[in-house]
Design a protein around this motif. Sequence first.
Motif, PDB file in Angstrom:
ATOM      1  N   VAL A   1      35.557  43.290  31.489  1.00  0.00           N
ATOM      2  CA  VAL A   1      36.159  43.412  32.825  1.00  0.00           C
ATOM      3  C   VAL A   1      36.196  42.041  33.495  1.00  0.00           C
ATOM      4  N   LYS A   2      35.086  41.323  33.365  1.00  0.00           N
ATOM      5  CA  LYS A   2      34.983  40.002  33.996  1.00  0.00           C
ATOM      6  C   LYS A   2      36.063  39.055  33.441  1.00  0.00           C
ATOM      7  N   GLN A   3      36.227  39.078  32.125  1.00  0.00           N
ATOM      8  CA  GLN A   3      37.204  38.156  31.521  1.00  0.00           C
ATOM      9  C   GLN A   3      38.642  38.530  31.890  1.00  0.00           C
ATOM     10  N   ILE A   4      38.906  39.818  31.954  1.00  0.00           N
ATOM     11  CA  ILE A   4      40.263  40.264  32.337  1.00  0.00           C
ATOM     12  C   ILE A   4      40.626  39.693  33.708  1.00  0.00           C
ATOM     13  N   VAL A   5      39.652  39.733  34.616  1.00  0.00           N
ATOM     14  CA  VAL A   5      39.907  39.234  35.979  1.00  0.00           C
ATOM     15  C   VAL A   5      39.941  37.708  35.987  1.00  0.00           C
ATOM     16  N   GLU A   6      38.941  37.098  35.332  1.00  0.00           N
ATOM     17  CA  GLU A   6      38.832  35.619  35.354  1.00  0.00           C
ATOM     18  C   GLU A   6      40.059  34.938  34.762  1.00  0.00           C
ATOM     19  N   LEU A   7      40.527  35.478  33.631  1.00  0.00           N
ATOM     20  CA  LEU A   7      41.656  34.833  32.953  1.00  0.00           C
ATOM     21  C   LEU A   7      43.013  35.375  33.411  1.00  0.00           C
ATOM     22  N   GLY A   8      42.981  36.287  34.346  1.00  0.00           N
ATOM     23  CA  GLY A   8      44.236  36.808  34.898  1.00  0.00           C
ATOM     24  C   GLY A   8      45.087  37.518  33.867  1.00  0.00           C
ATOM     25  N   ALA A   9      44.438  38.330  33.018  1.00  0.00           N
ATOM     26  CA  ALA A   9      45.206  39.075  32.005  1.00  0.00           C
ATOM     27  C   ALA A   9      46.271  39.922  32.698  1.00  0.00           C
ATOM     28  N   THR A  10      47.472  39.888  32.132  1.00  0.00           N
ATOM     29  CA  THR A  10      48.564  40.683  32.714  1.00  0.00           C
ATOM     30  C   THR A  10      48.794  41.979  31.928  1.00  0.00           C
ATOM     31  N   VAL A  11      48.229  42.021  30.723  1.00  0.00           N
ATOM     32  CA  VAL A  11      48.356  43.211  29.883  1.00  0.00           C
ATOM     33  C   VAL A  11      46.987  43.523  29.285  1.00  0.00           C
ATOM     34  N   VAL A  12      46.614  44.792  29.310  1.00  0.00           N
ATOM     35  CA  VAL A  12      45.353  45.220  28.693  1.00  0.00           C
ATOM     36  C   VAL A  12      45.670  46.297  27.673  1.00  0.00           C
ATOM     37  N   CYS A  13      45.048  46.170  26.492  1.00  0.00           N
ATOM     38  CA  CYS A  13      45.256  47.152  25.426  1.00  0.00           C
ATOM     39  C   CYS A  13      43.929  47.807  25.082  1.00  0.00           C
ATOM     40  N   ALA A  14      43.938  49.140  25.033  1.00  0.00           N
ATOM     41  CA  ALA A  14      42.706  49.883  24.762  1.00  0.00           C
ATOM     42  C   ALA A  14      43.071  51.320  24.421  1.00  0.00           C
ATOM     43  N   THR A  15      42.083  52.091  23.989  1.00  0.00           N
ATOM     44  CA  THR A  15      42.313  53.532  23.918  1.00  0.00           C
ATOM     45  C   THR A  15      42.363  54.038  25.363  1.00  0.00           C
ATOM     46  N   PRO A  16      43.010  55.175  25.609  1.00  0.00           N
ATOM     47  CA  PRO A  16      43.041  55.694  26.989  1.00  0.00           C
ATOM     48  C   PRO A  16      41.631  55.908  27.543  1.00  0.00           C
ATOM     49  N   THR A  17      40.766  56.432  26.701  1.00  0.00           N
ATOM     50  CA  THR A  17      39.384  56.675  27.130  1.00  0.00           C
ATOM     51  C   THR A  17      38.730  55.375  27.580  1.00  0.00           C
ATOM     52  N   TYR A  18      38.940  54.325  26.798  1.00  0.00           N
ATOM     53  CA  TYR A  18      38.248  53.074  27.122  1.00  0.00           C
ATOM     54  C   TYR A  18      38.911  52.357  28.300  1.00  0.00           C
ATOM     55  N   ALA A  19      40.210  52.546  28.485  1.00  0.00           N
ATOM     56  CA  ALA A  19      40.869  51.976  29.674  1.00  0.00           C
ATOM     57  C   ALA A  19      40.249  52.584  30.935  1.00  0.00           C
ATOM     58  N   LEU A  20      39.975  53.902  30.870  1.00  0.00           N
ATOM     59  CA  LEU A  20      39.321  54.570  32.003  1.00  0.00           C
ATOM     60  C   LEU A  20      37.899  54.043  32.181  1.00  0.00           C
ATOM     61  N   ARG A  21      37.227  53.882  31.067  1.00  0.00           N
ATOM     62  CA  ARG A  21      35.828  53.431  31.154  1.00  0.00           C
ATOM     63  C   ARG A  21      35.725  52.025  31.745  1.00  0.00           C
TER      64      ARG A  21
ATOM     65  N   THR B   1      46.786  35.376  23.807  1.00  0.00           N
ATOM     66  CA  THR B   1      46.199  36.600  23.255  1.00  0.00           C
ATOM     67  C   THR B   1      44.682  36.496  23.268  1.00  0.00           C
ATOM     68  N   LEU B   2      44.039  37.431  23.954  1.00  0.00           N
ATOM     69  CA  LEU B   2      42.592  37.362  24.148  1.00  0.00           C
ATOM     70  C   LEU B   2      41.894  38.444  23.333  1.00  0.00           C
ATOM     71  N   ALA B   3      41.059  38.017  22.395  1.00  0.00           N
ATOM     72  CA  ALA B   3      40.286  38.962  21.582  1.00  0.00           C
ATOM     73  C   ALA B   3      38.909  39.120  22.202  1.00  0.00           C
ATOM     74  N   SER B   4      38.482  40.385  22.405  1.00  0.00           N
ATOM     75  CA  SER B   4      37.191  40.552  23.093  1.00  0.00           C
ATOM     76  C   SER B   4      36.063  40.928  22.148  1.00  0.00           C
ATOM     77  N   GLY B   5      36.373  41.211  20.893  1.00  0.00           N
ATOM     78  CA  GLY B   5      35.348  41.431  19.868  1.00  0.00           C
ATOM     79  C   GLY B   5      34.139  42.211  20.329  1.00  0.00           C
ATOM     80  N   ASN B   6      32.973  41.560  20.271  1.00  0.00           N
ATOM     81  CA  ASN B   6      31.733  42.300  20.550  1.00  0.00           C
ATOM     82  C   ASN B   6      31.275  42.203  22.004  1.00  0.00           C
ATOM     83  N   MET B   7      32.166  41.896  22.919  1.00  0.00           N
ATOM     84  CA  MET B   7      31.765  41.817  24.337  1.00  0.00           C
ATOM     85  C   MET B   7      31.317  43.172  24.871  1.00  0.00           C
ATOM     86  N   THR B   8      30.471  43.150  25.867  1.00  0.00           N
ATOM     87  CA  THR B   8      30.131  44.389  26.567  1.00  0.00           C
ATOM     88  C   THR B   8      31.305  44.758  27.475  1.00  0.00           C
TER      89      THR B   8
END
Lengths: 68, 447
Positions: free
Chosen positions: B179-199, B167-174
Motif C-alpha cells: 500500500v505504501k509503495q503504491i502511494v509513494e510511487l504514484g502507481a496509476t494501475v494496480v493488478c491483483a485478485t479481487p479479494t486482494y484488491a479489497l484487502r 512496472t513495479l513488482a512487489s514480490g514478498n512485500m507485506t
Amino acid sequence: MHDQQMDPLGRTVTKDEQELLALFRQLERLSQRTDLPPCALMNVKQAMVLMWNACNDLFLISEDPRGD
Amino acid sequence: MTQHWSPYWNPKVETLPKDQLRALQLKKLQTLVQYACTHSPFHRRLYEKAGVRPEQIKTLDDIRRLPFMTREDWMANQAEQPLFGDLITRPPADAIRYHLTSGTSGRQPLRVLDSRKDWSWITDMWCYGFWGFGIRPRDTVFFAFSYGSFIGFWGAHYCCEKIGCLTLASGNMTTEQRVKQIVELGATVVCATPTYALRMGQTAEKMGINLKRDGKVRRVIVSGEPAGSIPAVKKMIEDMWGGKCGDTAGMTEIGTIMVFECEQQPGGPHIIEDHFIEEVLDSDTGEPLPYGQRGERVVTSFGRSFIPLIRYRTKDLVNKVPHTHCSCGRNGDIYEGGILGRTDDMKLIRGTNVYPRAVESVVREHAEIEEFQIILTRTDNVQDEIAVKIELKPNQQDCWPRLRAQLSKDLADAHEGLRFNVDLANVGELPRFELKAKRLQDLRPTN
C-alpha cells in the motif's frame, strides 16, 4: 524487400506489413546461424520472437510455431 | 507531441468482419491440429482413438469431430510419464519458462513449459487486455503478486514492460508495504485478485491512508477469481481505490488470459477470438449451446507451441452473448457476467444448487462486511446445512441484527428459499488471501 503479396487468407499485404515480414524473415535467418557471438545471437533470437509476435497478431503468417 | 493511440492493441484483426475472423480461426485450427498430430504423441493417440485425421477439418464446425481434452487426462499423462508427459511437442531443453497451476482445486498441479515464442505470445495476450482497458506507456503499474511458480500475473508483468509502462513488482512485500509503495510511487494501475484488491484497500484504511485522496490509481485490473465480474465487488473496489475496475480471466493451461473487459465495460469481458476458439457446451451432452445460455467453456488455444490445447474442457460456466452487445467495435463475443462459476464448485444443499460466486454476489452487496466464509456441514448424517460466517468492518457491530436478517432473506431469495445460517465471526477470525481465495469449507463426510 520481402515478396509475400498475400496473407494466409488471400488478402493483399500492405507495404508496412511487407516491411514487417521482411524484417521477421531476416531475423529468422539470422537466428538460425551458429557462428554469431552469443551477445548477437541471443538478442537476435529475442528480436525475432517479437517480430514473430507482430506478424502472427496481424495474421501475416500461419505456420509451425517452433523455430525459436 | 501527444501521441494519439488506437484504442485496440491489434486494430486490424480485432475489428475484422466476423466472416473473415471465422476464416482466420479455421486456418489457425487446421495448422494447429496438423501440428499437434505430428508432434504430440498425446494428441496423436487421442485422434487415432477417435478416428479423426487433420485433413478432415474443413470447416469450423468440424472442430466437433475432435475429441475433448481434459485436465484428468493431462494429469494422468504427467503421472505416467514424469515430469511433463508426452503432450509436449518439443524437448524440455527448448523451454525458457516453467510454471505450475495454482493448486486451488486441491489436486496435483499441472506442470507447463514455454518456449521463447510461447512466452512472448502469452505476454501479448495480456497486451490485448491491458491496452483494451486503457493502459498506456505513461502508466505506472503495480503488481500485488508473489512471483512464484504459479503463473498468475507473470505474463501481465512482461506485457506492461512491452507496452512501455513503469512496472513495479512487489514480490514478498507485506500488504502494508505494498500500500505504501503504491502511494509513494504514484502507481496509476494496480493488478491483483479481487479479494486482494479489497484487502489492500481495507489495510490502507487501517493505516490511515485514503487511497482515493492520497493515491493516483485510475485502473484496478483483477484476475484469478469469478468475483472480478460481480458488480458489487467491482463497486467496492472502485469506491476504495477511486479507479475503474476491470476483469480479466485466464488459466495456467493456456498460460495467459483469453478474455478481458474493454473500456466500455458492456457487462462482461470480450473473447480474444483471433487467438482462441471458445465453445460453450452443455456439460452433460457436449452439445453446443446458443448465445444466452449458460454452459461450459471449452477452449482451443492457438498460441503455445509446447502445449497444444485443443477442445480443452475447462469446467468454467459462462454465458456467451454477441460482440454487438458492446459499442467498442471489437469482434470478440462477450461472456456476460464473466466466469460465472465452475461446474465442479456447485454444491447441492437440500436439493438446491449453490455456487460460491452467487453467495459472494449477495454478501458483497453489504458494504459493512469485511470478510466471509461459507461452511457446509451435515446434521445427524442426514441433513445438509449451509452457514455463512460474516466478519464485519471495524465499528460496524451495531448493524449486525439488521444485517443478519437482511442477509438471511437475500441469500434465501437468491436460492429458491433455501435457509442459510448467518453467523457473526470475531474481528480477524476469518482467513485472508493473497492469491485465489478459498472461502468455502465443506465439512460434510465424504461417504
